[in-house]
Design a protein around this motif. Structure first.
Motif, PDB file in Angstrom:
ATOM      1  N   PRO A  11       1.177  -0.893   0.189  1.00 28.34           N
ATOM      2  CA  PRO A  11      -0.118   0.011  -0.173  1.00 28.34           C
ATOM      3  C   PRO A  11       0.585   1.305  -0.201  1.00 28.34           C
ATOM      4  O   PRO A  11       1.827   1.253   0.271  1.00 28.34           O
ATOM      5  CB  PRO A  11      -0.110   0.049   1.119  1.00 28.34           C
ATOM      6  CG  PRO A  11      -1.090  -1.385   2.039  1.00 28.34           C
ATOM      7  CD  PRO A  11       0.235  -2.113   1.366  1.00 28.34           C
ATOM      8  N   SER A  12       0.252   2.261  -0.446  1.00 26.15           N
ATOM      9  CA  SER A  12       0.794   3.802  -0.294  1.00 26.15           C
ATOM     10  C   SER A  12       2.767   3.753  -0.927  1.00 26.15           C
ATOM     11  O   SER A  12       3.175   4.292  -0.585  1.00 26.15           O
ATOM     12  CB  SER A  12       0.654   4.015   0.530  1.00 26.15           C
ATOM     13  OG  SER A  12       1.063   5.574   0.788  1.00 26.15           O
ATOM     14  N   PHE A 119       6.818  -2.051  -7.376  1.00 25.99           N
ATOM     15  CA  PHE A 119       6.971  -0.767  -6.564  1.00 25.99           C
ATOM     16  C   PHE A 119       7.406  -1.128  -5.227  1.00 25.99           C
ATOM     17  O   PHE A 119       6.713  -1.622  -4.551  1.00 25.99           O
ATOM     18  CB  PHE A 119       6.018   0.277  -6.637  1.00 25.99           C
ATOM     19  CG  PHE A 119       5.747   1.077  -7.795  1.00 25.99           C
ATOM     20  CD1 PHE A 119       5.955   1.870  -8.267  1.00 25.99           C
ATOM     21  CD2 PHE A 119       5.307   0.015  -9.001  1.00 25.99           C
ATOM     22  CE1 PHE A 119       5.415   3.030  -9.084  1.00 25.99           C
ATOM     23  CE2 PHE A 119       5.228   0.923  -9.548  1.00 25.99           C
ATOM     24  CZ  PHE A 119       5.021   2.163 -10.591  1.00 25.99           C
ATOM     25  N   PRO A 120       8.818  -0.914  -4.825  1.00 25.54           N
ATOM     26  CA  PRO A 120       9.684  -1.537  -3.178  1.00 25.54           C
ATOM     27  C   PRO A 120       8.865  -0.344  -2.338  1.00 25.54           C
ATOM     28  O   PRO A 120       8.063   1.224  -2.452  1.00 25.54           O
ATOM     29  CB  PRO A 120      10.956  -1.424  -3.431  1.00 25.54           C
ATOM     30  CG  PRO A 120      10.565  -0.070  -4.420  1.00 25.54           C
ATOM     31  CD  PRO A 120       9.845  -0.431  -5.353  1.00 25.54           C
ATOM     32  N   VAL A 141       5.729  -5.586   5.498  1.00 21.52           N
ATOM     33  CA  VAL A 141       5.368  -7.183   4.901  1.00 21.52           C
ATOM     34  C   VAL A 141       4.401  -7.575   4.012  1.00 21.52           C
ATOM     35  O   VAL A 141       4.851  -8.453   3.317  1.00 21.52           O
ATOM     36  CB  VAL A 141       4.430  -6.895   6.305  1.00 21.52           C
ATOM     37  CG1 VAL A 141       4.397  -8.938   6.836  1.00 21.52           C
ATOM     38  CG2 VAL A 141       5.820  -7.225   7.304  1.00 21.52           C
ATOM     39  N   ILE A 142       4.155  -6.639   3.449  1.00 22.74           N
ATOM     40  CA  ILE A 142       2.298  -6.821   3.051  1.00 22.74           C
ATOM     41  C   ILE A 142       3.927  -7.504   1.935  1.00 22.74           C
ATOM     42  O   ILE A 142       3.353  -8.403   0.562  1.00 22.74           O
ATOM     43  CB  ILE A 142       1.410  -6.255   2.245  1.00 22.74           C
ATOM     44  CG1 ILE A 142       0.631  -6.316   3.574  1.00 22.74           C
ATOM     45  CG2 ILE A 142       0.907  -6.295   1.079  1.00 22.74           C
ATOM     46  CD1 ILE A 142      -0.782  -5.182   3.840  1.00 22.74           C
ATOM     47  N   ASP A 143       4.609  -6.061   1.274  1.00 18.44           N
ATOM     48  CA  ASP A 143       5.278  -6.177  -0.793  1.00 18.44           C
ATOM     49  C   ASP A 143       6.785  -7.398  -0.053  1.00 18.44           C
ATOM     50  O   ASP A 143       6.490  -7.986  -0.867  1.00 18.44           O
ATOM     51  CB  ASP A 143       6.461  -5.268   0.367  1.00 18.44           C
ATOM     52  CG  ASP A 143       7.142  -4.847  -0.696  1.00 18.44           C
ATOM     53  OD1 ASP A 143       6.897  -4.819  -2.855  1.00 18.44           O
ATOM     54  OD2 ASP A 143       8.556  -4.506  -1.038  1.00 18.44           O
ATOM     55  N   THR A 144       6.171  -8.551   1.109  1.00 24.92           N
ATOM     56  CA  THR A 144       7.175  -9.546   0.493  1.00 24.92           C
ATOM     57  C   THR A 144       6.534 -10.319   0.659  1.00 24.92           C
ATOM     58  O   THR A 144       6.931 -11.330  -0.532  1.00 24.92           O
ATOM     59  CB  THR A 144       8.297  -9.996   2.239  1.00 24.92           C
ATOM     60  OG1 THR A 144       7.198  -9.586   2.997  1.00 24.92           O
ATOM     61  CG2 THR A 144       9.031  -8.808   2.400  1.00 24.92           C
ATOM     62  N   TYR A 145       4.953 -10.180   1.072  1.00 23.71           N
ATOM     63  CA  TYR A 145       4.199 -11.299   0.549  1.00 23.71           C
ATOM     64  C   TYR A 145       3.782 -11.203  -0.711  1.00 23.71           C
ATOM     65  O   TYR A 145       2.740 -12.682  -1.916  1.00 23.71           O
ATOM     66  CB  TYR A 145       2.752 -11.292   0.689  1.00 23.71           C
ATOM     67  CG  TYR A 145       2.864 -12.170   2.764  1.00 23.71           C
ATOM     68  CD1 TYR A 145       3.206 -13.781   2.601  1.00 23.71           C
ATOM     69  CD2 TYR A 145       3.145 -11.529   3.893  1.00 23.71           C
ATOM     70  CE1 TYR A 145       2.681 -14.182   3.731  1.00 23.71           C
ATOM     71  CE2 TYR A 145       3.433 -12.254   4.900  1.00 23.71           C
ATOM     72  CZ  TYR A 145       2.839 -13.485   4.846  1.00 23.71           C
ATOM     73  OH  TYR A 145       3.338 -14.107   6.390  1.00 23.71           O
ATOM     74  N   LEU A 146       3.665  -9.728  -1.782  1.00 17.11           N
ATOM     75  CA  LEU A 146       3.428  -9.660  -3.369  1.00 17.11           C
ATOM     76  C   LEU A 146       4.968 -10.403  -3.656  1.00 17.11           C
ATOM     77  O   LEU A 146       4.506 -11.292  -4.628  1.00 17.11           O
ATOM     78  CB  LEU A 146       2.834  -8.304  -2.628  1.00 17.11           C
ATOM     79  CG  LEU A 146       1.549  -7.794  -2.691  1.00 17.11           C
ATOM     80  CD1 LEU A 146       2.172  -6.136  -2.176  1.00 17.11           C
ATOM     81  CD2 LEU A 146       0.516  -8.448  -3.414  1.00 17.11           C
ATOM     82  N   THR A 147       5.482 -10.307  -3.392  1.00 15.91           N
ATOM     83  CA  THR A 147       6.718 -10.361  -3.975  1.00 15.91           C
ATOM     84  C   THR A 147       7.346 -11.665  -3.863  1.00 15.91           C
ATOM     85  O   THR A 147       7.209 -12.147  -5.124  1.00 15.91           O
ATOM     86  CB  THR A 147       8.264 -10.145  -3.881  1.00 15.91           C
ATOM     87  OG1 THR A 147       8.210  -9.581  -2.492  1.00 15.91           O
ATOM     88  CG2 THR A 147       8.108  -8.075  -3.929  1.00 15.91           C
TER      89      THR A 147
END
Length: 179
Positions: A11-12, A119-120, A141-147
């Motif tokens: 997010p964001s 987008f990090p 943390v969400i970003d790690t799940y997405l990647t």
């Protein structure tokens, strides 16, 4: 052949801002589905549908993202940008540790994208609003799940560097044009 380009990240992280810049440049873009689902749920008295019923929320997202993908195929645009893709759905379900039916992964495998731009997390631009309630730390943390979700599906992620809207948009367009 039509290119289906997905912008992913927590997010964001700037995805929607870049989608809006690409729209202004005349590119075909599919906007984020989740905000519409969240707003509709709020109108029905459910403050945070994802937290209340993550599976229902995710099924509604899947329906919306499948529809976007199919609508994109009907367009004559050679390039279509998506603000998030179908694999984001099971990535978020993994984040909240919710079990889900296998069709979420099956749909992620069936609907393929051409390129994935990541987008990090970027603390300097991070904000919350009525639909975005996660903290910056949760966004990371969400970003790690997405990647992880996209990498497990065999995608190569192209990291979008921090910069102005113009710089980030130019980076994406240059990466696409070099094929």
């Amino acid at each position: 052949m039509q290119q289906k380009i997905v912008l992913i990240g927590g997010p964001s992280s700037g995805k929607t801002t870049i989608i809006n810049a690409l729209l202004k440049k005349g590119y075909g873009c599919m906007t984020e589905v989740s905000r519409a689902v969240i707003v509709k749920a709020k109108e029905e008295g459910i403050t945070q549908l994802f937290l209340t019923d993550p599976l229902l929320f995710s099924n509604l997202l899947l329906e919306g993202r499948e529809k976007q993908y199919q609508e994109a195929e009907a367009l004559e645009n050679k390039i279509i940008f998506f603000d998030r893709g179908i694999p984001d759905i099971h990535a978020y379900l993994n984040f909240v540790k919710t079990e889900y039916p296998s069709y979420f992964i099956d749909k992620s495998k069936a609907y393929k994208y051409t390129k994935i731009f990541h987008f990090p997390p970027w603390k300097e631009i991070y904000t919350t609003d009525s639909e975005r309630y996660e903290s910056f730390e949760e966004s990371e943390v969400i970003d790690t799940y997405l990647t992880k979700a996209y990498l497990e599906l065999g995608y190569t992620l192209i990291q979008v560097p921090f910069g102005s809207v113009m710089e980030r948009t130019a980076f994406i367009l240059n990466a696409i044009s070099q094929e």
